[in-house]
Scaffold this motif. Structure first.
Motif, PDB file in Angstrom:
ATOM      1  N   THR A 116       0.833  -1.205   0.000  1.00  0.00           N
ATOM      2  CA  THR A 116       0.000   0.000   0.000  1.00  0.00           C
ATOM      3  C   THR A 116       0.867   1.253   0.000  1.00  0.00           C
ATOM      4  OG1 THR A 116      -0.148  -0.018   2.425  1.00  0.00           O
ATOM      5  CG2 THR A 116      -1.890  -1.144   1.206  1.00  0.00           C
ATOM      6  N   ARG A 162      -3.622   2.944   0.076  1.00  0.00           N
ATOM      7  CA  ARG A 162      -4.202   2.462  -1.172  1.00  0.00           C
ATOM      8  C   ARG A 162      -3.330   1.366  -1.772  1.00  0.00           C
ATOM      9  NH1 ARG A 162      -5.005   8.593  -2.173  1.00  0.00           N
ATOM     10  NH2 ARG A 162      -2.782   8.437  -2.596  1.00  0.00           N
ATOM     11  N   HIS A 207      -6.625  -0.821  -5.632  1.00  0.00           N
ATOM     12  CA  HIS A 207      -7.375   0.441  -5.557  1.00  0.00           C
ATOM     13  C   HIS A 207      -7.044   1.317  -6.771  1.00  0.00           C
ATOM     14  CE1 HIS A 207      -7.559  -0.331  -1.043  1.00  0.00           C
ATOM     15  NE2 HIS A 207      -8.813  -0.092  -1.356  1.00  0.00           N
ATOM     16  N   ASP A 267      -9.466   2.538  -9.786  1.00  0.00           N
ATOM     17  CA  ASP A 267      -9.685   3.968  -9.961  1.00  0.00           C
ATOM     18  C   ASP A 267      -9.446   4.395 -11.402  1.00  0.00           C
ATOM     19  OD1 ASP A 267      -9.775   6.884  -8.939  1.00  0.00           O
ATOM     20  OD2 ASP A 267      -7.837   6.752  -9.945  1.00  0.00           O
ATOM     21  N   GLN A 274      -8.856  -2.707   2.343  1.00  0.00           N
ATOM     22  CA  GLN A 274      -9.400  -1.367   2.567  1.00  0.00           C
ATOM     23  C   GLN A 274      -8.268  -0.355   2.716  1.00  0.00           C
ATOM     24  OE1 GLN A 274     -12.023  -3.132   5.772  1.00  0.00           O
ATOM     25  NE2 GLN A 274     -13.437  -1.560   5.028  1.00  0.00           N
ATOM     26  N   ASP A 275      -8.478   0.845   2.187  1.00  0.00           N
ATOM     27  CA  ASP A 275      -7.457   1.882   2.271  1.00  0.00           C
ATOM     28  C   ASP A 275      -7.530   2.581   3.626  1.00  0.00           C
ATOM     29  OD1 ASP A 275      -9.581   3.664   2.222  1.00  0.00           O
ATOM     30  OD2 ASP A 275      -9.163   4.438   0.222  1.00  0.00           O
ATOM     31  N   GLN A 277     -12.050   2.327   2.486  1.00  0.00           N
ATOM     32  CA  GLN A 277     -12.694   2.086   1.200  1.00  0.00           C
ATOM     33  C   GLN A 277     -12.059   0.895   0.478  1.00  0.00           C
ATOM     34  OE1 GLN A 277     -11.922   6.022   0.024  1.00  0.00           O
ATOM     35  NE2 GLN A 277     -13.915   6.811   0.633  1.00  0.00           N
ATOM     36  N   THR A 278     -12.911   0.068  -0.076  1.00  0.00           N
ATOM     37  CA  THR A 278     -12.450  -1.107  -0.812  1.00  0.00           C
ATOM     38  C   THR A 278     -12.337  -0.797  -2.301  1.00  0.00           C
ATOM     39  OG1 THR A 278     -14.691  -1.917  -1.257  1.00  0.00           O
ATOM     40  CG2 THR A 278     -13.677  -2.576   0.847  1.00  0.00           C
ATOM     41  N   ALA A 279     -11.840  -1.773  -3.036  1.00  0.00           N
ATOM     42  CA  ALA A 279     -11.767  -1.614  -4.489  1.00  0.00           C
ATOM     43  C   ALA A 279     -13.161  -1.413  -5.076  1.00  0.00           C
ATOM     44  CB  ALA A 279     -11.099  -2.839  -5.109  1.00  0.00           C
ATOM     45  N   TYR A 325     -14.083   2.179  -5.060  1.00  0.00           N
ATOM     46  CA  TYR A 325     -13.407   2.923  -6.121  1.00  0.00           C
ATOM     47  C   TYR A 325     -14.075   2.674  -7.476  1.00  0.00           C
ATOM     48  CZ  TYR A 325      -9.432   4.234  -3.142  1.00  0.00           C
ATOM     49  OH  TYR A 325      -8.632   4.787  -2.171  1.00  0.00           O
ATOM     50  N   ASP A 337     -17.056   1.977   4.540  1.00  0.00           N
ATOM     51  CA  ASP A 337     -15.845   2.747   4.803  1.00  0.00           C
ATOM     52  C   ASP A 337     -15.972   3.410   6.167  1.00  0.00           C
ATOM     53  OD1 ASP A 337     -17.472   4.998   4.535  1.00  0.00           O
ATOM     54  OD2 ASP A 337     -16.784   5.457   2.513  1.00  0.00           O
TER      55      ASP A 337
END
Length: 217
Positions: free
Chosen positions: A123, A128, A132, A136, A156-157, A161-163, A166, A190
């Motif tokens: 990450t 991220r 991710h 995006d 999760q970032d 938030q997960t993929a 995004y 999230d």
């Protein structure tokens, strides 16, 4: 993923893809333009300018139009506002794995992961993962490659938030489907308590996520 906002006086109805997940200002301007619908070009232009100035009081349409004349888009005309700003050009020797991921350099990313030089779930400073970034930017093939090489589909970032969050917010329906088929959990929220289905304007994506959620044990 590049997205340029054409002036209503040129093209009228919004006809460009939704901006990148990270382009918060761009998404607001895109949504303001899209909300104008099929109004006349002149009226759309006036209402667009008013809407954007509410979001950014310092915004000057003359300044951005002048800058746009120096940078033509693929549509052949000047832009009023660039919704997506490319990262600063980085020298090849200074690039990291995330730069190659953003560029959709599948060969480099694949070799780096398979040679164990890079953890597929590494990450960045914001939490991220490569997955991710690939979601995006809409790089479906790269998303598939990452998943095949062990990417955590539910990672999760830093904001939880997960993929799926995004892909949903950027409205990449095909990637949402791929993630769901690969075991992505649409019920993960999230840090603000939002589900992936709550961050998108796409009815098709919302429906797919809801159906998948209801089928879960």
């Amino acid at each position: 993923m590049q997205c340029f906002l054409q002036p209503g006086v040129k093209l009228g109805t919004c006809n460009t893809p939704k901006p990148s997940f990270f382009d918060f200002e761009g998404k607001q301007k895109w949504e303001a333009w899209k909300a104008l619908g099929d109004t006349s070009p002149h009226q759309a232009m006036q209402e667009y300018i008013a809407a954007v100035k509410k979001l950014d009081p310092s915004w000057n349409p003359q300044t951005t139009e002048k800058r746009g004349k120096e940078n033509k888009t693929g549509f052949g005309g000047p832009v009023i506002s660039s919704l997506y700003q490319e990262e600063e050009i980085i020298r090849e020797e200074d690039k990291n794995i995330f730069d190659y991921c953003r560029e959709n350099n599948i060969d480099y990313v694949t070799k780096a992961i398979q040679s164990k030089k890079v953890d597929v779930n590494v990450t960045d400073e914001e939490g991220r993962a490569l997955l991710h970034w690939a979601c995006d930017r809409g790089h479906k093939e790269l998303v598939s490659v990452l998943l095949q090489n062990g990417a955590d589909v539910n990672i999760q970032d830093g904001e939880g938030q997960t993929a799926l969050h995004y892909a949903a917010t950027c409205e990449f329906f095909d990637i949402v489907e791929l993630l769901l088929q690969s075991g992505a959990d649409p019920r993960l929220r999230d840090q603000e308590g939002c589900l992936p289905e709550e961050v998108t304007d796409s009815k098709a994506i919302t429906s797919a996520l809801q159906q998948h959620s209801s089928s879960q044990p």
